[in-house]
Design an enzyme around this catalytic site. Structure first.
Site: not given
Ligand SMILES: Cc1ncc(COP(=O)(O)O)c(C=O)c1O
Length: 581
Positions: A255, A328, A331, A358, A499
């Protein structure tokens, strides 16, 4: 002329026909086995808790949906609301509809609660020790399952929410704990001597342990810093390692939030993904062998395909080459068991980033888990109130992590909500959560494949991915598909490039090349959550079929900004709405 009726008149009239039941009798007396308990309050009223076993059916949907919950008209039914008036009116309607054994709870939920009788939700649904929460109990926790949205030409229809990969709704027990904190315990932490501040501090402090437990962390050598979301947690990690020599290796499936913060701090390289969207571990190893790498930053589960890289192998490879590992978990946090393992384990995870929105908590809180020593040796992320033990005219002595990086008042209520949500997931059991996801994902992937005329991205095996299915209906834009699903099927999905432009570009191009067609501009993503069930997946499949057969009923117009350089960083700049002819 007769006087118009007031609410009191209506209630009095209904009570003339409706039998009431006292809270004490309902609690102690009647067998609840066959009885259906209907909670006719609005969704937001249930945040403070419900009677155990109650079905939530707001007054406005009673006539429309009662049969789904009470199939036989001779089933004993007890209806309750907040104070006992609406339930008398609702019970009267049920009598008119032919239900013969209907009663209304005298004094409603308020009297029940004042008597100290048991409720679920509100202060927190906790299964008895040793028992896990069942799926029916879980589903009942979510007010959103009773939400209806307008559909083209058909009034309203119950929403099927399949946008969990973007954000998840909070269950009533989490909202209850959150609102209880805001309403009765709201106070700033750390600096107060007064009772409320001490209570708030206690609540805040216990969150560290709950979050640590959820990811298998210990808090002696490790610690947790609170942030506002996953992106900020990743950015904090990038900040911590910014001055270290070496490169950061990310992957092509990340992402933007796990790519751009690293780029801002220095040079980065990217490990490749295969045409199926899986991480090429051979290439990662090559990069580690050929470069001085300080950090491998990888997702635990892709937000596009749900692909779950083998974190153990990634961690082992990284450590063998002297690099640290950042995972990260945006998800994965609410979808699969996570274990960062002990720092001495060669396959451990050094840093882990996640967020509450999430993971079934309200918006606004995230966290970074990481080594206490490393987090304590770098300058504060945002120096300010709460970060220093002593400030003089010319300098400051900063506290160790985590306080060092908590500049200003943290989102205390958000952290309480996040911890409560993770405790809720733990009460279900993360193995059970994962099984539920695999079951629904299998159904979704199989159904989409069997439809034909659908291009699916990512590996076909549901065991290899989180509960996310990204696809295109061949020859129909992602925008139009998502619009028809929403406007005609009341199904919430996301479309665009999520994104994750690099990953999407690669997946879309690889598929178009294999099929010999044009490269689509985006795709549609359906992502399942705790409160989805098979009927939700089936509704999705039914409406995707209608799109495939070009059987939509509306005329669709593009709304929103035209995609331009100015907006190119956003995930989707346009949406569609239906207009009636
Ligand atoms: C895999 C992944 N990483 C990071 C993020 C960013 O998360 P946040 O909105 O909590 O900053 C997302 C958000 O969709 C995501 O799906």
């Amino acid at each position: 002329m007769t006087q118009p009726w007031t609410l009191e008149d209506l209630v009095k009239d209904a009570r003339g026909r409706v039998t009431e039941i006292a809270a004490e009798e309902l609690h102690h007396g009647t067998s609840r086995q066959e009885m259906v308990l209907l909670d006719v309050r609005e969704a937001e009223e249930t945040a403070g808790g419900t009677l155990e076993g109650a079905v939530h059916l707001p007054r406005g949907l009673l006539e429309l949906r009662v049969q789904e919950h009470v199939a036989r008209r001779d089933t004993p039914v007890v209806v309750y609301c907040g104070g006992g008036n609406r339930s008398a009116l609702a019970a009267d309607v049920l009598l008119k509809m032919g239900y013969t054994r209907v009663r209304s709870l005298a004094g409603g939920f308020e009297r029940w609660r004042r008597l100290g009788l048991p409720i679920t939700g509100g202060a927190g649904v906790r299964p008895p020790p040793g028992k896990k929460l069942g799926w029916d109990e879980v589903r009942r926790e979510f007010a959103i399952v009773a939400r209806c949205v307008p559909v083209l030409g058909e009034g309203e229809r119950a929403l099927v929410y399949m946008d969990h990969a973007a954000s998840t709704h909070a269950p009533s027990s989490v909202l209850g704990a959150y609102t209880e904190f805001v309403a009765r315990e709201y106070a700033n932490i750390h600096r107060g001597t007064h009772h409320l501040s001490r209570k708030a501090t206690e609540r805040f402090e216990e969150c560290y342990g709950i979050i640590a437990r959820h990811v298998g962390a210990e808090l002696q050598r490790g610690t947790i810093c609170f942030t506002s979301n996953t992106t900020q947690a990743i950015d904090l990690c990038a900040h911590v390692l910014a001055e270290r020599p070496g490169l950061v290796v990310t992957t092509e499936m990340e992402h933007h939030s796990n790519e751009l913060p690293h780029r801002r701090r220095g040079p980065t390289l990217r490990a490749r993904v295969t045409d199926e969207g899986e991480l090429d571990l051979g290439h990662l190893e090559e990069l580690l062998r050929g470069n001085r790498v300080k950090l491998v930053a990888v997702t635990a589960g892709s937000n596009v395909t749900g692909v779950m890289p083998d974190l153990r192998r990634v961690a082992r490879l990284a450590h063998e080459h002297g690099a640290l590992v950042l995972v990260d978990a945006a998800q994965a946090l609410a979808r699969m068991p996570i274990d960062v393992r002990d720092l001495d384990d060669p396959e451990h995870i050094d840093f882990l980033a996640g967020a509450g929105h999430k993971a079934y908590a309200p918006f606004g809180a995230g966290f970074l888990y990481g080594p206490r020593a490393l987090l304590s040796e770098v300058p504060p992320y945002i120096p300010g109130g709460g970060t220093a033990s002593r400030v003089t005219a010319s300098g400051a002595e900063y506290l160790p992590a985590p306080d060092r990086h908590h500049g200003g008042t943290p989102n205390i209520a958000g952290v309480v909500g996040m911890a409560r949500a993770l405790a809720f997931l733990q009460a279900i059991g993360m193995e059970e959560v994962r099984e539920h996801e695999v079951r629904l994902t299998e159904r979704m992937l199989r159904g989409l494949r069997e439809l034909g005329g659908i291009t699916l991205y990512g590996p076909p095996d549901a065991h290899k991915r989180l509960g996310v299915a990204t696809f295109n209906v061949d020859g129909v834009s992602d925008l139009l598909t998502a619009a028809v699903l929403s406007e005609e099927g009341a199904i919430a999905v996301r479309n665009g490039r999520f994104c994750s432009h690099l990953y999407m570009d690669k997946l879309l191009a690889a598929r178009a090349k294999a099929a010999g067609g044009e490269v689509p501009t985006g795709a549609v993503r359906a992502s399942v959550g705790l409160y989805n069930d098979e009927s939700d997946v089936d509704r999705l499949l039914e409406y995707v079929r209608r799109v495939r057969d070009r059987q939509w009923r509306g005329r669709y117009q593009v709304k929103g900004d035209v995609v331009s350089a100015e907006f190119a960083g956003r995930c989707a700049d346009q949406w569609m709405e239906a207009t009636k002819d």
